[in-house]
Write an enzyme that holds these catalytic residues in place. Sequence first.
Site, PDB file in Angstrom:
ATOM      1  N   LYS A   1       0.847  -1.192   0.000  1.00 29.10           N
ATOM      2  CA  LYS A   1       0.000   0.000   0.000  1.00 29.10           C
ATOM      3  C   LYS A   1       0.878   1.236   0.000  1.00 29.10           C
ATOM      4  O   LYS A   1       1.986   1.204   0.547  1.00 29.10           O
ATOM      5  CB  LYS A   1      -0.885   0.024   1.261  1.00 29.10           C
ATOM      6  CG  LYS A   1      -2.085   0.909   1.122  1.00 29.10           C
ATOM      7  CD  LYS A   1      -3.193   0.175   0.386  1.00 29.10           C
ATOM      8  CE  LYS A   1      -4.478   0.927   0.347  1.00 29.10           C
ATOM      9  NZ  LYS A   1      -5.593   0.015   0.050  1.00 29.10           N
TER      10      LYS A   1
HETATM   11  N1  GLU Z   1      -7.098   0.389  -3.195  1.00 26.68           N
HETATM   12  C1  GLU Z   1      -7.936  -0.748  -3.441  1.00 26.68           C
HETATM   13  C2  GLU Z   1      -7.989  -1.649  -2.223  1.00 26.68           C
HETATM   14  O1  GLU Z   1      -7.813  -1.227  -1.114  1.00 26.68           O
HETATM   15  C3  GLU Z   1      -7.563  -1.467  -4.729  1.00 26.68           C
HETATM   16  C4  GLU Z   1      -6.214  -2.090  -4.760  1.00 26.68           C
HETATM   17  C5  GLU Z   1      -5.828  -2.641  -6.128  1.00 26.68           C
HETATM   18  O2  GLU Z   1      -6.637  -2.643  -7.031  1.00 26.68           O
HETATM   19  O3  GLU Z   1      -4.663  -3.075  -6.235  1.00 26.68           O
HETATM   20  O4  GLU Z   1      -8.306  -2.802  -2.316  1.00 26.68           O
END
Ligand code: GLU
Length: 476
Positions: A107
Amino acid sequence: MSVANEPSFRESVDMMFNRAVALMDLPPGLEEKIRVCNATYTVRFGVRLRGKIHTFTGYRSVHSEHMEPVKGGIRFAKAVNQDEVEALAALMTYKCALVEAPFGGSKGGLCIDPREYDEHELEQITRRFAYELAKRDLIHPSQNVPAPDMGTGEREMAWIADQYARMNTTDINAKACVTGKPINAGGIQGRTEATGRGVQYALQEFFRDERDMAAAGLTGNLEGKRVIVQGLGNVGYHAAKFLSEEDGSIVTGIIERDGALFNPAGLDVEAVRNWIVKHGGITGFPDATHTADGAKVLEEDCDILVPAALEGVINLSNADRIKAPLIIEAANGPVTAGADEILRNKGCVIIPDMYANAGGVTVSYFEWVKNLSHIRFGRMQRRQEESRHQLVVDQLESLSEAMGKTWAPAPDFKDKYLRGAGELELVRSGLDDTMRAAYQTMREVWHGRDDVTDLRTAAYIVAIDKVATSYRAKGL
Ligand code: GLU
């Protein structure tokens, strides 16, 4: 958002993790290896804006590399910090494992309020952040693939993809370095709606099983169910829109930054969204009661509560007043570990974040595969499928003619049956299948084991087991 005597977001995730591993039989030490965050990179960089240099702080955290690339969004928000990014990276590991997206968890976050900058400034900031991450392989098609999250969307992903491509001019797979891109920059149909769509599919699966409904004291299906949504951003908006327009649910409450709207007869989601776009908030929206203290509306009577905004909004300070018998965590971490316990004891069923909002990363997975295969889904088979279906329809028509009858199918039969599946249909089908299959694995553990009494623990058990299997296969 959490109250003073409450653990941090990361500690909260760890507590939930610990609850599950206590019921598992993992080899000594593996539990700790899975739980900890492998690495967090902090970067501070300067961008010259409005005649002076502004310094920004950003993070990219890698939780687990049991599978690579690692995956997870990049968030732009003032409150971003290391603890939060690490908690979110851990959730990505479990989320990907649960829905069988072949990624580790990661993240990113940038401490910035995007509303304070114009588009050109945001592009400069995003490109510079992307440059800092790409130079360390923290953006890379086979190492680390970001995506949108709170405060970011297609536009930012297009800048990131372009920045990576400029730095890696001969990489034929450059587009796969990030997902959530606009269609014209290598994106996929259905990615923007994916997380909200996944919430809808998750609820549909919940209402397919009598035992699940009974656990929450609910009956029937989504039709007529009263829904309160917190956050009408990308996720909350799509979830509320699909539930009300397609499943007949009634959205009675919408909570936003500037308060909440409530109408027991139901709110028009599209109209509220348009109002927000035009006026910058919900204040003044007609045909609803406006409450200045929006969080209070989380405590209103309803059938389904959909927190789709921030983490920690249901915490020790309000958990005992929550009346919803069913909560679906469209946001990441909206219920703290302490609140989770209070709600469990009250008999509230919580469909956990790592499953409930996994629709986003699932369609990101499809986009990544599309980028690596360099072809749009359905391009080869669509017309062939249509001609085979046409053959069947022709045969039915000549058969009925030979029998002296006129074949009169339902008005939209030919339209629906003859149409070969395009990319959007295939993406939705793949997402529906993924959401159903993942729910079923959680349900098996939830109802199949006496020592598991909630869906979150079941989800963690399924996910941790998959991560542990990968580690074992790697010889760790
Ligand atoms: N930000 C989104 C999540 O928390 C999507 C992550 C992604 O598509 O890699 O799942």
